[in-house]
Design an enzyme around this catalytic site. Structure first.
Site, PDB file in Angstrom:
ATOM      1  N   SER A  18      -1.450   3.429  -0.495  1.00 61.23           N
ATOM      2  CA  SER A  18      -1.103   2.834  -1.792  1.00 61.23           C
ATOM      3  C   SER A  18      -0.288   1.547  -1.617  1.00 61.23           C
ATOM      4  CB  SER A  18      -0.357   3.839  -2.681  1.00 61.23           C
ATOM      5  OG  SER A  18       0.905   4.148  -2.143  1.00 61.23           O
ATOM      6  N   ARG A  98       3.928   6.481  13.313  1.00 63.47           N
ATOM      7  CA  ARG A  98       4.259   6.565  14.744  1.00 63.47           C
ATOM      8  C   ARG A  98       5.186   5.432  15.140  1.00 63.47           C
ATOM      9  NH1 ARG A  98       0.537  10.004  17.574  1.00 63.47           N
ATOM     10  NH2 ARG A  98      -0.915  10.780  16.027  1.00 63.47           N
ATOM     11  N   HIS A 116      10.230   1.664   4.349  1.00 61.84           N
ATOM     12  CA  HIS A 116      10.741   3.029   4.533  1.00 61.84           C
ATOM     13  C   HIS A 116      11.254   3.535   3.189  1.00 61.84           C
ATOM     14  CE1 HIS A 116      12.357   6.434   6.680  1.00 61.84           C
ATOM     15  NE2 HIS A 116      13.452   6.306   5.951  1.00 61.84           N
ATOM     16  N   ASP A 148      12.212  -3.118  15.154  1.00 62.14           N
ATOM     17  CA  ASP A 148      12.672  -3.304  16.526  1.00 62.14           C
ATOM     18  C   ASP A 148      12.491  -1.984  17.274  1.00 62.14           C
ATOM     19  OD1 ASP A 148      14.737  -1.680  15.709  1.00 62.14           O
ATOM     20  OD2 ASP A 148      16.264  -3.255  15.676  1.00 62.14           O
TER      21      ASP A 148
HETATM   22  C1  GAR Z   1       5.400   5.273   1.971  1.00 59.76           C
HETATM   23  O1  GAR Z   1       6.242   5.993   1.088  1.00 59.76           O
HETATM   24  C2  GAR Z   1       6.203   4.658   3.092  1.00 59.76           C
HETATM   25  O2  GAR Z   1       7.483   4.273   2.709  1.00 59.76           O
HETATM   26  C3  GAR Z   1       6.261   5.795   4.078  1.00 59.76           C
HETATM   27  O3  GAR Z   1       4.966   6.361   4.029  1.00 59.76           O
HETATM   28  C4  GAR Z   1       4.455   6.227   2.701  1.00 59.76           C
HETATM   29  C5  GAR Z   1       3.040   5.676   2.794  1.00 59.76           C
HETATM   30  O4  GAR Z   1       2.410   5.752   1.565  1.00 59.76           O
HETATM   31  N1  GAR Z   1       6.604   5.337   5.383  1.00 59.76           N
HETATM   32  C6  GAR Z   1       7.473   5.953   6.190  1.00 59.76           C
HETATM   33  O5  GAR Z   1       8.014   6.995   5.898  1.00 59.76           O
HETATM   34  C7  GAR Z   1       7.717   5.258   7.526  1.00 59.76           C
HETATM   35  N2  GAR Z   1       8.932   5.722   8.116  1.00 59.76           N
HETATM   36  P1  GAR Z   1       1.053   4.976   1.317  1.00 59.76           P
HETATM   37  O6  GAR Z   1       0.080   5.379   2.416  1.00 59.76           O
HETATM   38  O7  GAR Z   1       0.578   5.449  -0.025  1.00 59.76           O
HETATM   39  O8  GAR Z   1       1.338   3.501   1.343  1.00 59.76           O
END
Ligand code: GAR
Length: 212
Positions: A18, A98, A116, A148
Site C-alpha cells: 500500500s 529483512r 517504520h 544504516d
Molecule cells: C508498513 O506499515 C511499514 O511501515 C511496515 O510494513 C508495512 C508495509 O505495508 N514496515 C516495517 O515495519 C519495517 N520495519 P504495505 O506493504 O501495505 O506498504
C-alpha cells in the site's frame, strides 16, 4: 528547454504494497518528480509485485535464502544487481521485512530510505503499533528515515504523529498509522527527489516540512 533527468527509484517490499501504491500515485499526479525503475520482493506472490505489474512496472521476486530476518549473501548480490541493472538512484523500502547488510548498504550508501510504523527511536522492530499499544503511549506515528547498519536506526527525514485512542485494538491503530504513512512517505520522497534534503550527522534538514 532541456528536461531534467528524473531520479529512478527501486522499491523493495514484502507485503501488500500500500505504501508503494501511495508513492506510485504521487508520481503519477506529479507530486514526486521521479520514476520507479523496478520493484523487488523477497516474498513470492507478494501484493506489491502485482501492484507494480498492474502499473506496467518491472517486478521480480528474488529468493531470500535460508535466513528469516536477513538476506543470504547470494540473494543480497542478486538484489544489488537487479537494482543496478535497472539504474536506480534511490532504494525505497516499503514494508521490506529483512535487515540489509554490508554489501547492499555500501552499494547504495546514503541512498536507501525506509518507513517504520512508529515514532522512532521508540518501538523499532516488529509490530511497532502493538508495541505502542502495549506500552500505553498516547501518541505514536510513523517515521521515514535513512537506512544504516542499525535496525530502524538511521537519520530521520520525516515523522507524523497518530493518536492512540482508548478503544484502539492493534488492528484499528495499525490502520490509522498506515493512513498516515501513505501521506508521509510520498511527501518525504518528493522532497528527496527535488534535492531538498541536507544531512549533517544525525540531523536531516529539509527544504519543506513534511508533516501532513
Ligand atoms: C508498513 O506499515 C511499514 O511501515 C511496515 O510494513 C508495512 C508495509 O505495508 N514496515 C516495517 O515495519 C519495517 N520495519 P504495505 O506493504 O501495505 O506498504
Amino acid at each position: 528547454m532541456t528536461e531534467t533527468k528524473k531520479i529512478r527509484l527501486g522499491v523493495l517490499g514484502s507485503g501488500k504494497g500500500s505504501n508503494f501504491v501511495a508513492i506510485a500515485d504521487a508520481i503519477q499526479s506529479g507530486q514526486i518528480p521521479a520514476e520507479v525503475g523496478i520493484v523487488l520482493s523477497d516474498v513470492e506472490g507478494a501484493g506489491i509485485l502485482d501492484q507494480a505489474r498492474m502499473r506496467g512496472i518491472r517486478a521480480e521476486y528474488i529468493a531470500p535464502g535460508k535466513f528469516r530476518t536477513k538476506l543470504e549473501e547470494e540473494s543480497e548480490r542478486c538484489f544489488v544487481e537487479a537494482l543496478s541493472a535497472a539504474e536506480v538512484d534511490w532504494v525505497v523500502l516499503a514494508g521490506f521485512m529483512r535487515v540489509l547488510k554490508g554489501d547492499f548498504l555500501r552499494a547504495f550508501e546514503g541512498r536507501i530510505v525506509n518507513i517504520h510504523p512508529s515514532l522512532l527511536p521508540s518501538f523499532p522492530g516488529l509490530e511497532a503499533w502493538k508495541q505502542a499499544l502495549d506500552h500505553g503511549v498516547k501518541f505514536t506515528g510513523c517515521t521515514v528515515h535513512f537506512v544504516d547498519a542499525g535496525v530502524d536506526a538511521g537519520p530521520i527525514i520525516g515523522q507524523q504523529t497518530v493518536p492512540v485512542l482508548d478503544a484502539d485494538t492493534p488492528e484499528t491503530l495499525h490502520r490509522r498509522i498506515h493512513a498516515a504513512e501513505h501521506l508521509l512517505y510520498p511527501a518525504c520522497i518528493g522532497m528527496l527527489a527535488r534535492g531538498g534534503v541536507r544531512v549533517a550527522g544525525r540531523r536531516v534538514m529539509g527544504s519543506e516540512r513534511v508533516d501532513c
